[in-house]
Scaffold this motif. Structure first.
Motif, mmCIF file in Angstrom:
data_model
loop_
_atom_site.group_PDB
_atom_site.id
_atom_site.type_symbol
_atom_site.label_atom_id
_atom_site.label_comp_id
_atom_site.label_asym_id
_atom_site.label_seq_id
_atom_site.Cartn_x
_atom_site.Cartn_y
_atom_site.Cartn_z
ATOM 1 N N VAL A 150 0.848 -1.201 0.000
ATOM 2 C CA VAL A 150 0.000 0.000 0.000
ATOM 3 C C VAL A 150 0.878 1.243 0.000
ATOM 4 O O VAL A 150 0.663 2.183 -0.773
ATOM 5 C CB VAL A 150 -0.964 0.008 1.205
ATOM 6 C CG1 VAL A 150 -1.662 1.350 1.344
ATOM 7 C CG2 VAL A 150 -1.978 -1.125 1.087
ATOM 8 N N LYS A 151 1.889 1.252 0.841
ATOM 9 C CA LYS A 151 2.798 2.404 0.904
ATOM 10 C C LYS A 151 3.579 2.562 -0.399
ATOM 11 O O LYS A 151 3.801 3.679 -0.858
ATOM 12 C CB LYS A 151 3.757 2.269 2.078
ATOM 13 C CG LYS A 151 3.091 2.473 3.420
ATOM 14 C CD LYS A 151 4.090 2.336 4.544
ATOM 15 C CE LYS A 151 3.426 2.506 5.888
ATOM 16 N NZ LYS A 151 4.386 2.312 6.989
ATOM 17 N N LEU A 152 3.994 1.451 -1.011
ATOM 18 C CA LEU A 152 4.705 1.525 -2.282
ATOM 19 C C LEU A 152 3.808 2.121 -3.364
ATOM 20 O O LEU A 152 4.218 3.024 -4.098
ATOM 21 C CB LEU A 152 5.182 0.128 -2.714
ATOM 22 C CG LEU A 152 5.908 0.045 -4.057
ATOM 23 C CD1 LEU A 152 7.232 0.812 -4.018
ATOM 24 C CD2 LEU A 152 6.137 -1.408 -4.450
ATOM 25 N N GLU A 153 2.577 1.643 -3.448
ATOM 26 C CA GLU A 153 1.658 2.129 -4.472
ATOM 27 C C GLU A 153 1.287 3.599 -4.297
ATOM 28 O O GLU A 153 0.980 4.273 -5.270
ATOM 29 C CB GLU A 153 0.370 1.296 -4.473
ATOM 30 C CG GLU A 153 0.528 -0.062 -5.100
ATOM 31 C CD GLU A 153 -0.783 -0.787 -5.294
ATOM 32 O OE1 GLU A 153 -0.782 -1.824 -5.954
ATOM 33 O OE2 GLU A 153 -1.835 -0.312 -4.791
ATOM 34 N N THR A 154 1.328 4.082 -3.080
ATOM 35 C CA THR A 154 0.950 5.470 -2.827
ATOM 36 C C THR A 154 2.162 6.406 -2.731
ATOM 37 O O THR A 154 1.999 7.604 -2.502
ATOM 38 C CB THR A 154 0.118 5.591 -1.532
ATOM 39 O OG1 THR A 154 0.868 5.050 -0.446
ATOM 40 C CG2 THR A 154 -1.205 4.865 -1.670
ATOM 41 N N GLY A 155 3.363 5.861 -2.909
ATOM 42 C CA GLY A 155 4.571 6.678 -2.874
ATOM 43 C C GLY A 155 4.944 7.161 -1.491
ATOM 44 O O GLY A 155 5.679 8.122 -1.348
ATOM 45 N N ARG A 156 4.441 6.487 -0.459
ATOM 46 C CA ARG A 156 4.718 6.907 0.918
ATOM 47 C C ARG A 156 5.710 5.998 1.624
ATOM 48 O O ARG A 156 5.802 6.021 2.842
ATOM 49 C CB ARG A 156 3.416 6.951 1.723
ATOM 50 C CG ARG A 156 2.447 8.012 1.228
ATOM 51 C CD ARG A 156 1.176 8.049 2.048
ATOM 52 N NE ARG A 156 0.481 6.780 1.910
ATOM 53 C CZ ARG A 156 -0.057 6.110 2.927
ATOM 54 N NH1 ARG A 156 0.010 6.572 4.145
ATOM 55 N NH2 ARG A 156 -0.669 4.959 2.720
ATOM 56 N N LEU A 157 6.456 5.231 0.867
ATOM 57 C CA LEU A 157 7.407 4.288 1.447
ATOM 58 C C LEU A 157 8.803 4.890 1.403
ATOM 59 O O LEU A 157 9.336 5.169 0.329
ATOM 60 C CB LEU A 157 7.354 2.971 0.669
ATOM 61 C CG LEU A 157 8.090 1.786 1.248
ATOM 62 C CD1 LEU A 157 7.524 1.430 2.620
ATOM 63 C CD2 LEU A 157 7.960 0.601 0.326
ATOM 64 N N ASP A 158 9.383 5.111 2.558
ATOM 65 C CA ASP A 158 10.739 5.654 2.626
ATOM 66 C C ASP A 158 11.762 4.556 2.389
ATOM 67 O O ASP A 158 11.751 3.530 3.061
ATOM 68 C CB ASP A 158 11.005 6.291 3.994
ATOM 69 C CG ASP A 158 10.192 7.542 4.228
ATOM 70 O OD1 ASP A 158 9.883 8.233 3.240
ATOM 71 O OD2 ASP A 158 9.863 7.822 5.393
ATOM 72 N N ASN A 159 12.619 4.757 1.409
ATOM 73 C CA ASN A 159 13.744 3.873 1.128
ATOM 74 C C ASN A 159 13.385 2.394 0.975
ATOM 75 O O ASN A 159 13.923 1.549 1.681
ATOM 76 C CB ASN A 159 14.810 4.025 2.217
ATOM 77 C CG ASN A 159 15.357 5.427 2.281
ATOM 78 O OD1 ASN A 159 15.608 6.037 1.251
ATOM 79 N ND2 ASN A 159 15.522 5.944 3.479
ATOM 80 N N PRO A 160 12.490 2.059 0.051
ATOM 81 C CA PRO A 160 12.213 0.642 -0.170
ATOM 82 C C PRO A 160 13.442 -0.034 -0.774
ATOM 83 O O PRO A 160 14.194 0.597 -1.522
ATOM 84 C CB PRO A 160 11.063 0.647 -1.175
ATOM 85 C CG PRO A 160 11.226 1.926 -1.915
ATOM 86 C CD PRO A 160 11.778 2.908 -0.903
ATOM 87 N N THR A 161 13.672 -1.284 -0.428
ATOM 88 C CA THR A 161 14.819 -1.971 -1.016
ATOM 89 C C THR A 161 14.506 -2.314 -2.466
ATOM 90 O O THR A 161 13.363 -2.638 -2.813
ATOM 91 C CB THR A 161 15.166 -3.262 -0.254
ATOM 92 O OG1 THR A 161 14.079 -4.184 -0.366
ATOM 93 C CG2 THR A 161 15.476 -2.982 1.213
ATOM 94 N N LEU A 162 15.516 -2.233 -3.285
ATOM 95 C CA LEU A 162 15.353 -2.545 -4.702
ATOM 96 C C LEU A 162 14.886 -3.985 -4.875
ATOM 97 O O LEU A 162 14.046 -4.270 -5.723
ATOM 98 C CB LEU A 162 16.665 -2.302 -5.448
ATOM 99 C CG LEU A 162 16.642 -2.547 -6.951
ATOM 100 C CD1 LEU A 162 15.573 -1.694 -7.629
ATOM 101 C CD2 LEU A 162 18.011 -2.285 -7.549
ATOM 102 N N ARG A 163 15.396 -4.878 -4.065
ATOM 103 C CA ARG A 163 15.022 -6.292 -4.168
ATOM 104 C C ARG A 163 13.513 -6.471 -4.009
ATOM 105 O O ARG A 163 12.870 -7.171 -4.787
ATOM 106 C CB ARG A 163 15.764 -7.115 -3.132
ATOM 107 C CG ARG A 163 15.355 -8.599 -3.158
ATOM 108 C CD ARG A 163 16.245 -9.413 -2.319
ATOM 109 N NE ARG A 163 17.539 -9.386 -2.999
ATOM 110 C CZ ARG A 163 18.647 -9.886 -2.502
ATOM 111 N NH1 ARG A 163 18.646 -10.454 -1.337
ATOM 112 N NH2 ARG A 163 19.771 -9.832 -3.160
ATOM 113 N N ARG A 164 12.921 -5.821 -3.018
ATOM 114 C CA ARG A 164 11.479 -5.962 -2.794
ATOM 115 C C ARG A 164 10.676 -5.296 -3.908
ATOM 116 O O ARG A 164 9.656 -5.824 -4.352
ATOM 117 C CB ARG A 164 11.098 -5.377 -1.434
ATOM 118 C CG ARG A 164 11.626 -6.239 -0.288
ATOM 119 C CD ARG A 164 11.229 -5.700 1.049
ATOM 120 N NE ARG A 164 9.921 -6.259 1.395
ATOM 121 C CZ ARG A 164 9.231 -5.895 2.453
ATOM 122 N NH1 ARG A 164 9.698 -4.961 3.260
ATOM 123 N NH2 ARG A 164 8.068 -6.446 2.716
#
Length: 92
Positions: free
Chosen positions: A42-56
């Protein structure tokens, strides 16, 4: 789905959300397929995820049957030539 350039985490999230919806998948279904938690997705889709790992992120991208690519900006905007980097990688 044709190539979709993005310039922010929010734009990437919107592209991924659109791809998910076009497949008729729920967030829960995509999260299971990509082996990530639904709240993280949900956070990834809404652009609210701080520093997601590239792998995920790549797990999500690949689960959607997509690929993430890097493209050189127009000449004069890049500090180096990507084609030279690719040539070095290929051993050319």
């Amino acid at each position: 789905m044709e190539s979709q350039p993005f310039h922010s985490a929010r734009q990437l999230g919107a592209v991924l959300r659109t791809a998910r919806l076009r497949r008729g998948w729920s967030q829960t279904e995509l999260a299971e397929r990509a082996d990530v938690d639904r709240p993280w997705l949900v956070k990834l889709e809404t652009g609210r995820l701080d520093n997601p790992t590239l792998r995920r992120v790549l797990h999500v991208v690949e689960s959607l049957g997509l690929q993430l690519s890097v493209q050189e900006l127009a000449k004069g905007h890049s500090s180096f030539d990507l084609s030279a980097l690719w040539s070095e990688e290929d051993g050319r």
